[in-house]
Scaffold this motif. Structure first.
Motif, mmCIF file in Angstrom:
data_model
loop_
_atom_site.group_PDB
_atom_site.id
_atom_site.type_symbol
_atom_site.label_atom_id
_atom_site.label_comp_id
_atom_site.label_asym_id
_atom_site.label_seq_id
_atom_site.Cartn_x
_atom_site.Cartn_y
_atom_site.Cartn_z
ATOM 1 N N ASP A 1 17.780 -85.630 19.597
ATOM 2 C CA ASP A 1 18.684 -86.568 20.252
ATOM 3 C C ASP A 1 19.964 -85.895 20.752
ATOM 4 N N SER A 2 20.073 -84.587 20.575
ATOM 5 C CA SER A 2 21.239 -83.853 21.043
ATOM 6 C C SER A 2 21.136 -83.601 22.549
ATOM 7 N N PRO A 3 22.271 -83.518 23.264
ATOM 8 C CA PRO A 3 22.219 -83.176 24.695
ATOM 9 C C PRO A 3 21.558 -81.819 24.952
ATOM 10 N N ILE A 4 21.663 -80.900 23.976
ATOM 11 C CA ILE A 4 20.989 -79.588 24.089
ATOM 12 C C ILE A 4 20.172 -79.389 22.816
ATOM 13 N N PRO A 5 18.972 -79.929 22.767
ATOM 14 C CA PRO A 5 18.163 -79.823 21.541
ATOM 15 C C PRO A 5 17.594 -78.412 21.354
ATOM 16 N N GLY A 6 17.296 -78.099 20.112
ATOM 17 C CA GLY A 6 16.613 -76.848 19.788
ATOM 18 C C GLY A 6 17.485 -75.620 19.741
ATOM 19 N N VAL A 7 18.820 -75.797 19.688
ATOM 20 C CA VAL A 7 19.723 -74.647 19.595
ATOM 21 C C VAL A 7 19.934 -74.303 18.119
ATOM 22 N N GLU A 8 19.636 -73.079 17.748
ATOM 23 C CA GLU A 8 19.807 -72.626 16.361
ATOM 24 C C GLU A 8 21.194 -71.991 16.210
ATOM 25 N N ASN B 1 34.233 -79.932 24.719
ATOM 26 C CA ASN B 1 35.075 -80.986 25.320
ATOM 27 C C ASN B 1 36.463 -81.040 24.700
ATOM 28 N N GLY B 2 37.012 -79.870 24.436
ATOM 29 C CA GLY B 2 38.363 -79.773 23.908
ATOM 30 C C GLY B 2 38.490 -79.982 22.420
ATOM 31 N N ILE B 3 37.385 -80.280 21.730
ATOM 32 C CA ILE B 3 37.407 -80.496 20.277
ATOM 33 C C ILE B 3 36.970 -79.205 19.585
ATOM 34 N N ALA B 4 37.765 -78.733 18.642
ATOM 35 C CA ALA B 4 37.473 -77.475 17.961
ATOM 36 C C ALA B 4 36.167 -77.555 17.175
ATOM 37 N N VAL B 5 35.373 -76.489 17.249
ATOM 38 C CA VAL B 5 34.138 -76.357 16.472
ATOM 39 C C VAL B 5 34.399 -75.324 15.383
ATOM 40 N N THR B 6 34.276 -75.742 14.142
ATOM 41 C CA THR B 6 34.585 -74.855 13.020
ATOM 42 C C THR B 6 33.351 -74.380 12.266
ATOM 43 N N ASP B 7 32.221 -75.064 12.469
ATOM 44 C CA ASP B 7 30.987 -74.664 11.782
ATOM 45 C C ASP B 7 29.798 -75.233 12.532
ATOM 46 N N GLY B 8 28.595 -74.964 12.023
ATOM 47 C CA GLY B 8 27.388 -75.438 12.694
ATOM 48 C C GLY B 8 27.283 -76.946 12.730
ATOM 49 N N ALA B 9 27.656 -77.608 11.636
ATOM 50 C CA ALA B 9 27.545 -79.062 11.570
ATOM 51 C C ALA B 9 28.466 -79.736 12.584
ATOM 52 N N SER B 10 29.703 -79.251 12.703
ATOM 53 C CA SER B 10 30.632 -79.867 13.659
ATOM 54 C C SER B 10 30.187 -79.646 15.098
ATOM 55 N N VAL C 1 29.853 -82.899 17.548
ATOM 56 C CA VAL C 1 30.628 -83.017 18.786
ATOM 57 C C VAL C 1 29.700 -83.144 19.985
ATOM 58 N N LEU C 2 28.566 -82.459 19.953
ATOM 59 C CA LEU C 2 27.608 -82.575 21.056
ATOM 60 C C LEU C 2 27.147 -84.027 21.236
ATOM 61 N N LYS C 3 26.934 -84.715 20.135
ATOM 62 C CA LYS C 3 26.415 -86.083 20.202
ATOM 63 C C LYS C 3 27.428 -87.060 20.806
ATOM 64 N N THR C 4 28.707 -86.696 20.767
ATOM 65 C CA THR C 4 29.722 -87.611 21.317
ATOM 66 C C THR C 4 29.873 -87.468 22.824
ATOM 67 N N ALA C 5 29.260 -86.429 23.416
ATOM 68 C CA ALA C 5 29.394 -86.203 24.859
ATOM 69 C C ALA C 5 28.650 -87.285 25.632
ATOM 70 N N ARG C 6 29.217 -87.681 26.777
ATOM 71 C CA ARG C 6 28.596 -88.721 27.597
ATOM 72 C C ARG C 6 28.201 -88.193 28.982
ATOM 73 N N ARG C 7 29.142 -87.876 29.807
ATOM 74 C CA ARG C 7 28.812 -87.512 31.176
ATOM 75 C C ARG C 7 28.864 -86.006 31.436
ATOM 76 N N ARG D 1 30.356 -75.316 31.865
ATOM 77 C CA ARG D 1 30.523 -76.708 32.286
ATOM 78 C C ARG D 1 29.171 -77.295 32.719
ATOM 79 N N LEU D 2 28.808 -78.400 32.092
ATOM 80 C CA LEU D 2 27.495 -79.026 32.363
ATOM 81 C C LEU D 2 27.683 -80.516 32.626
ATOM 82 N N ARG D 3 26.833 -81.069 33.510
ATOM 83 C CA ARG D 3 26.779 -82.509 33.746
ATOM 84 C C ARG D 3 25.557 -83.071 33.034
ATOM 85 N N LEU D 4 25.728 -84.165 32.380
ATOM 86 C CA LEU D 4 24.622 -84.773 31.610
ATOM 87 C C LEU D 4 23.927 -85.852 32.434
#
Length: 466
Positions: free
Chosen positions: A376-383, A428-437, A441-447, A463-466
């Motif tokens: 369900d992620s915008p970019i699934p399968g990323v390890e 999207n301007g939100i800091a990523v500190t670990d794999g879980a975050s 953050v990916l799931k909150t992206a819309r457009r 930069r990607l368009r969804l």
């Protein structure tokens, strides 16, 4: 008149014939033993322990009519049928134990599918890599079915080596066969001068070293190994009398870890960042001469911090050996080895001080926790995995870096521009500190997605368009 001219001329000739006080005198060999002085005894003692190494690997290549065109090959990348091709490399190695443990350069055997070790008497054996490290450009190889009690060289403490000592370089330059060249130790503590992936601390010599000498022996006049030849400084491809060898002190640690069963070389972790002290900085700090490494930052888990060292201190020596660059300091720690305690001399507030630092492996804190982005992620399968000190050390990243390391971009991630080794630091301007975050953050992206990356030391935004 004739006598007047003759006598002064005769006296002048006699004066010229007499040795002047303090002047250098040419000595003529006075015995058969002195006439026959040579390197032959050392050569006979050492050459049986120096081997030739032939490595090969099979790679898949594509046959394309556009392969040599710098413009069209970008448009036709991946065009054409694949075919296997064998890549060969040639180098040298040194036998260090009677059981057939050999040291060579990493670039000689890197990713090899088949390794052949050829002894001085032309017997051939298969070899397998026990431990390899690209950064130090060293590899430890075990000769399969090695003969009993093989000829081998003893390691000399390279800290005792002095500039001006006579040395011999032994190897197989250009594949012509085992060759011996002579010279002297031209310099010590050379850092940042090697070519290729190898980085660190080197012995410099003017003994001619050429392609194929890589992994060969640099020996002293007692037949002891003081270094492993690794690279040359050249514009033509041939020897210009500036060659570099990896000190035997570091080789000893590689052999010890290989015998303990390690597949990768484990360096002590400093948890600091710093820079060498130049003349201007030394004047500001109140140092009489430039030298040492000034601490710019300390990780909270750093053993140096635990030992009382602070930001702004100048590390001047490790175990009594002066250090003037970060690679020298890491070299000294690596020579001491994991689990040891190093005496560290440092300068603070106009005074020289000393402390003891425990040499530890980079900690797994926080845990790296590998994970894969879901369907369900915008970019699934990323390890990805969390960047911690151990991950940062393995990837050559900054000690204080926080983020998610991409270990496999997956099919979709690869198509949108993600690469293995990228470190995601923001989405999207939100800091990523670990794999879980990263996944959250990916799931909150819309457009749209703005992914902040660190790639090869550069900051990028995808930069990607969804």
């Amino acid at each position: 008149m004739i006598k007047t001219l003759f006598l002064p001329s005769l006296m002048a000739a006699l004066l010229l014939a007499l040795p002047m006080p303090g002047a250098a005198q040419d000595l003529v060999p006075r015995s058969r033993a002195e006439i026959s002085l040579s390197f032959a005894p050392v050569v006979k003692q050492t050459t049986p322990a120096v081997v030739n190494i032939y490595a090969s690997r099979v790679v898949e290549t594509r046959s394309s009519p556009f392969a040599d065109d710098p413009f069209f090959r970008e448009f036709f990348r991946g065009f054409g049928a694949t075919r296997p091709q064998v890549q060969n490399s040639l180098g040298s190695g040194v036998v260090l134990t009677g059981s057939g443990i050999v040291v060579s350069n990493y670039h000689v055997v890197a990713q090899a599918d088949d390794i052949r070790v050829v002894l001085n008497d032309r017997r051939e054996f298969s070899g397998r890599v026990l431990l390899a490290d690209a950064e130090a450009d060293l590899a430890i190889i075990q000769i399969e079915d090695a003969p009993a009690d093989m000829a081998h060289l003893n390691l000399r403490d390279s800290d005792d080596v002095e500039v001006g000592e006579l040395v011999l370089a032994i190897g197989n330059p250009f594949g012509v066969g085992q060759t011996v060249s002579s010279g002297i130790v031209s310099g010590l503590a050379r850092s940042g001068t090697a070519t290729g992936e190898g980085r660190g601390y080197f012995i410099q010599t003017d003994a001619p070293i050429n392609p194929g000498n890589s992994g060969g022996a640099l020996v002293d006049m007692a037949g002891n190994l003081i270094g492993v030849n690794t690279s040359i400084l050249t514009r033509s491809g041939g020897s210009n009398g500036i060659g570099f060898a990896i000190p035997a002190a570091l080789v000893a640690q590689f052999v010890a870890q290989a015998e303990q069963g390690h597949a990768y070389f484990q360096r002590p972790w400093a948890g600091i960042s710093g820079q060498e002290v130049d003349a201007a900085m030394a004047e500001t700090l109140g140092l009489s001469v430039p030298g040492g490494v000034i601490i710019a930052s300390l990780h909270r888990l750093s053993p140096f911090a635990e030992a009382g060292i602070e930001v702004g201190d100048v590390i001047r020596a490790v175990d009594g050996q002066a250090v003037n660059t970060p690679p020298e300091m890491i070299f000294r720690m690596s020579v001491a080895g994991l689990g040891a305690e190093a005496r560290v001399s440092y300068y603070r507030d106009g005074k020289d001080r000393e402390t003891t630092v425990s040499l530890i492996a980079a900690p797994e804190d926080p845990p790296r926790e590998p994970m894969v982005t879901g369907p369900d992620s915008p970019i699934p399968g990323v390890e990805v995995e969390t960047v911690n000190p151990a991950v940062a050390a393995g990837q050559g990243l900054d000690t204080e870096l926080r983020g998610a390391l991409i270990t496999d971009p997956g099919a979709i991630g690869g198509r949108v521009g993600l690469l293995r080794g990228d470190v995601v630091v923001a989405v999207n301007g939100i800091a990523v500190t670990d794999g879980a975050s990263f996944e959250e953050v990916l799931k909150t992206a819309r457009r749209q997605l703005h992914i902040g990356l660190l790639r090869g030391g550069r900051q990028l935004t995808l930069r990607l368009r969804l």
